[in-house]
Write a protein that holds these residues in place. Structure first.
Motif, PDB file in Angstrom:
ATOM      1  N   CYS A  86       0.810  -1.237   0.000  1.00 54.35           N
ATOM      2  CA  CYS A  86       0.000   0.000   0.000  1.00 54.35           C
ATOM      3  C   CYS A  86       0.834   1.274   0.000  1.00 54.35           C
ATOM      4  CB  CYS A  86      -1.034  -0.024   1.113  1.00 54.35           C
ATOM      5  SG  CYS A  86      -0.372   0.123   2.770  1.00 54.35           S
ATOM      6  N   GLY A 140      -0.457   4.939  -0.276  1.00 60.68           N
ATOM      7  CA  GLY A 140      -1.924   4.844  -0.266  1.00 60.68           C
ATOM      8  C   GLY A 140      -2.642   5.265  -1.534  1.00 60.68           C
ATOM      9  N   TYR A 141      -1.908   5.610  -2.586  1.00 57.80           N
ATOM     10  CA  TYR A 141      -2.604   6.082  -3.797  1.00 57.80           C
ATOM     11  C   TYR A 141      -3.427   4.971  -4.446  1.00 57.80           C
ATOM     12  CZ  TYR A 141       0.272  10.173  -3.156  1.00 57.80           C
ATOM     13  OH  TYR A 141       0.850  11.285  -2.615  1.00 57.80           O
ATOM     14  N   ASP A 142      -2.846   3.787  -4.534  1.00 57.92           N
ATOM     15  CA  ASP A 142      -3.601   2.668  -5.109  1.00 57.92           C
ATOM     16  C   ASP A 142      -4.757   2.271  -4.178  1.00 57.92           C
ATOM     17  OD1 ASP A 142      -1.863   2.528  -7.304  1.00 57.92           O
ATOM     18  OD2 ASP A 142      -0.497   1.181  -6.256  1.00 57.92           O
ATOM     19  N   GLN A 170       2.589  -6.188   7.564  1.00 56.62           N
ATOM     20  CA  GLN A 170       3.232  -7.506   7.492  1.00 56.62           C
ATOM     21  C   GLN A 170       3.738  -7.746   6.074  1.00 56.62           C
ATOM     22  OE1 GLN A 170      -0.575  -9.872   8.275  1.00 56.62           O
ATOM     23  NE2 GLN A 170       0.163 -10.958   6.468  1.00 56.62           N
ATOM     24  N   CYS A 171       4.593  -8.740   5.960  1.00 55.96           N
ATOM     25  CA  CYS A 171       5.073  -9.164   4.641  1.00 55.96           C
ATOM     26  C   CYS A 171       3.922  -9.844   3.886  1.00 55.96           C
ATOM     27  CB  CYS A 171       6.238 -10.143   4.809  1.00 55.96           C
ATOM     28  SG  CYS A 171       6.845 -10.788   3.245  1.00 55.96           S
ATOM     29  N   HIS A 172       3.840  -9.560   2.614  1.00 54.64           N
ATOM     30  CA  HIS A 172       2.751 -10.159   1.831  1.00 54.64           C
ATOM     31  C   HIS A 172       3.039 -11.601   1.403  1.00 54.64           C
ATOM     32  CE1 HIS A 172       4.782  -7.694  -1.612  1.00 54.64           C
ATOM     33  NE2 HIS A 172       5.477  -8.752  -1.320  1.00 54.64           N
ATOM     34  N   LYS A 196      14.698  -0.943   1.449  1.00 57.35           N
ATOM     35  CA  LYS A 196      13.502  -1.634   1.951  1.00 57.35           C
ATOM     36  C   LYS A 196      12.506  -1.757   0.812  1.00 57.35           C
ATOM     37  CE  LYS A 196      13.975  -0.054   6.681  1.00 57.35           C
ATOM     38  NZ  LYS A 196      13.422   0.717   7.772  1.00 57.35           N
ATOM     39  N   LYS A 197      12.752  -2.769   0.003  1.00 54.71           N
ATOM     40  CA  LYS A 197      11.936  -2.902  -1.193  1.00 54.71           C
ATOM     41  C   LYS A 197      11.465  -4.349  -1.346  1.00 54.71           C
ATOM     42  CE  LYS A 197      15.830  -3.850  -4.145  1.00 54.71           C
ATOM     43  NZ  LYS A 197      15.499  -5.263  -4.183  1.00 54.71           N
ATOM     44  N   ASN A 248       2.320  -3.073  -6.395  1.00 53.26           N
ATOM     45  CA  ASN A 248       3.163  -2.051  -7.011  1.00 53.26           C
ATOM     46  C   ASN A 248       4.536  -2.286  -6.379  1.00 53.26           C
ATOM     47  OD1 ASN A 248       4.344   0.254  -8.025  1.00 53.26           O
ATOM     48  ND2 ASN A 248       2.612   1.584  -7.509  1.00 53.26           N
ATOM     49  N   LEU A 249       5.391  -2.981  -7.118  1.00 52.62           N
ATOM     50  CA  LEU A 249       6.641  -3.476  -6.529  1.00 52.62           C
ATOM     51  C   LEU A 249       7.646  -2.339  -6.334  1.00 52.62           C
ATOM     52  CD1 LEU A 249       7.027  -6.790  -8.602  1.00 52.62           C
ATOM     53  CD2 LEU A 249       5.915  -6.462  -6.372  1.00 52.62           C
ATOM     54  N   ASP A 286       1.355  -3.675   4.019  1.00 52.25           N
ATOM     55  CA  ASP A 286       2.712  -3.205   3.705  1.00 52.25           C
ATOM     56  C   ASP A 286       3.628  -3.690   4.825  1.00 52.25           C
ATOM     57  OD1 ASP A 286       3.803  -0.798   1.596  1.00 52.25           O
ATOM     58  OD2 ASP A 286       5.144  -1.368   3.234  1.00 52.25           O
ATOM     59  N   THR A 326      10.153 -13.235  -1.706  1.00 49.57           N
ATOM     60  CA  THR A 326       8.872 -13.011  -0.999  1.00 49.57           C
ATOM     61  C   THR A 326       7.768 -12.606  -1.976  1.00 49.57           C
ATOM     62  OG1 THR A 326       9.812 -10.874  -0.374  1.00 49.57           O
ATOM     63  CG2 THR A 326       9.665 -12.529   1.347  1.00 49.57           C
ATOM     64  N   ALA A 354       4.687   3.089   5.928  1.00 52.73           N
ATOM     65  CA  ALA A 354       3.762   3.023   4.791  1.00 52.73           C
ATOM     66  C   ALA A 354       2.315   2.905   5.282  1.00 52.73           C
ATOM     67  CB  ALA A 354       4.125   1.832   3.902  1.00 52.73           C
ATOM     68  N   PRO A 396       8.435   5.475  -2.102  1.00 50.69           N
ATOM     69  CA  PRO A 396       9.059   6.705  -2.613  1.00 50.69           C
ATOM     70  C   PRO A 396       9.433   7.652  -1.477  1.00 50.69           C
ATOM     71  CG  PRO A 396       7.109   6.152  -3.907  1.00 50.69           C
ATOM     72  CD  PRO A 396       7.145   5.196  -2.738  1.00 50.69           C
TER      73      PRO A 396
HETATM   74  C1  LIG Z   1       6.220   1.298  -4.874  1.00 45.26           C
HETATM   75  S1  LIG Z   1       5.722   1.223  -3.220  1.00 45.26           S
HETATM   76  C2  LIG Z   1       3.961   1.056  -3.307  1.00 45.26           C
HETATM   77  C3  LIG Z   1       3.238   2.306  -3.732  1.00 45.26           C
HETATM   78  C4  LIG Z   1       1.788   2.317  -3.334  1.00 45.26           C
HETATM   79  N1  LIG Z   1       1.025   1.263  -3.950  1.00 45.26           N
HETATM   80  C5  LIG Z   1       1.139   3.668  -3.527  1.00 45.26           C
HETATM   81  O1  LIG Z   1       0.116   3.772  -4.237  1.00 45.26           O
HETATM   82  O2  LIG Z   1       1.639   4.636  -2.921  1.00 45.26           O
HETATM   83  C6  LIG Z   1       6.184  -0.419  -2.725  1.00 45.26           C
HETATM   84  C7  LIG Z   1       5.828  -0.764  -1.314  1.00 45.26           C
HETATM   85  O3  LIG Z   1       6.049  -2.155  -1.118  1.00 45.26           O
HETATM   86  C8  LIG Z   1       6.368  -2.333   0.243  1.00 45.26           C
HETATM   87  N2  LIG Z   1       6.967  -3.655   0.471  1.00 45.26           N
HETATM   88  C9  LIG Z   1       8.244  -4.049   0.253  1.00 45.26           C
HETATM   89  N3  LIG Z   1       8.387  -5.353   0.556  1.00 45.26           N
HETATM   90  C10 LIG Z   1       7.181  -5.791   0.980  1.00 45.26           C
HETATM   91  C11 LIG Z   1       6.704  -7.053   1.456  1.00 45.26           C
HETATM   92  N4  LIG Z   1       7.522  -8.121   1.504  1.00 45.26           N
HETATM   93  N5  LIG Z   1       5.420  -7.149   1.839  1.00 45.26           N
HETATM   94  C12 LIG Z   1       4.595  -6.060   1.776  1.00 45.26           C
HETATM   95  N6  LIG Z   1       4.990  -4.841   1.345  1.00 45.26           N
HETATM   96  C13 LIG Z   1       6.273  -4.713   0.940  1.00 45.26           C
HETATM   97  C14 LIG Z   1       7.304  -1.176   0.547  1.00 45.26           C
HETATM   98  O4  LIG Z   1       7.396  -0.944   1.928  1.00 45.26           O
HETATM   99  C15 LIG Z   1       6.647  -0.034  -0.246  1.00 45.26           C
HETATM  100  O5  LIG Z   1       5.822   0.724   0.575  1.00 45.26           O
END
Ligand SMILES: C[S@@+](CC[C@H](N)C(=O)[O-])C[C@H]1O[C@@H](n2cnc3c(N)ncnc32)[C@H](O)[C@@H]1O
Length: 202
Positions: free
Chosen positions: A28, A31-33, A83-85, A114-115, A103-104, A53, A120, A58, A108
């Protein structure tokens, strides 16, 4: 004609989701999506939006943004999970979700380390496939030019490409002369009516 991946994604989300559906934002971020999904699914007595997230920041950003934009009656249908997805909340029933959005990449403006990670994300996608209902959609925005983004893209595309064409339609959009553009992967679970009468390779 070139259209940014997000326009294309929004168009497909709109075609798929009805008010009252269960939808899930697996990353998330800011939060835009999540906001867009709330507009599609939650203007009805029913409907639930799960927002996940891995980073507390986030979840905080998303909550704060939605608090400003949405009425309380809509907000109460959004469930947040920090939590981790790679595992989804137990309460989500397999076969019940209409749209799952990824949205991988990184949050931002925050630490780019932390990506999302190939391992996962792959686990998550395999579980997302089980959660989807007939006629449902998984939408994955991929950034292959991020560090290790190529590896993540290969894992995700590999899982999608192995899905049975009798049950799934998979489409991968790339803008081949715009190397910095993200890519969009769309995975649709065919409804039982559309499974009849088509050659599997078509
Ligand atoms: C590109 S951002 C998402 C943008 C978001 N959808 C928006 O509209 O603002 C990617 C997000 O994936 C999250 N993330 C990274 N690894 C994750 C995981 N294993 N499980 C859940 N979220 C994760 C990051 O913390 C980050 O907030």
């Amino acid at each position: 004609m070139f259209r940014p991946h997000i326009d294309l994604a929004h168009q497909r989300w709109k075609e798929c989701v009805q008010p009252g559906d269960i939808v899930l934002d697996a990353t998330c971020g800011n939060g835009y999506d999540t906001l867009f999904l709330a507009g599609l699914a939650l203007n009805a007595p029913m409907g639930t939006l799960f927002a996940l997230d891995i980073q507390p920041k986030a979840i905080k950003n998303t909550r704060e943004m939605l608090l400003k934009k949405l009425p309380a009656i809509v907000l109460e249908k959004i469930r947040f999970f920090c939590q981790c997805h790679s595992a989804f909340p137990q309460e989500i029933v397999p076969g019940s979700v209409k749209l799952i959005v990824y949205n991988l990449g990184y949050l931002p403006g925050e630490n780019k380390e932390k990506k999302t990670e190939a391992e996962t994300t792959a686990k998550s996608l395999e579980r997302a496939i089980e959660l989807l209902m007939d006629g449902g959609l998984i939408s994955v925005t991929i950034y292959p030019r991020h560090p290790k983004g190529e590896e993540e893209r290969e894992r995700v595309i590999g899982i999608a490409a192995a899905l049975s064409p009798q049950q799934w339609d998979v489409c991968h959009y790339t803008w081949v002369n715009r190397p910095l553009s993200p890519e969009l992967l769309l995975i649709t679970k065919r409804s039982s009516r559309s499974k009849r009468g088509r050659h599997p390779d078509q």
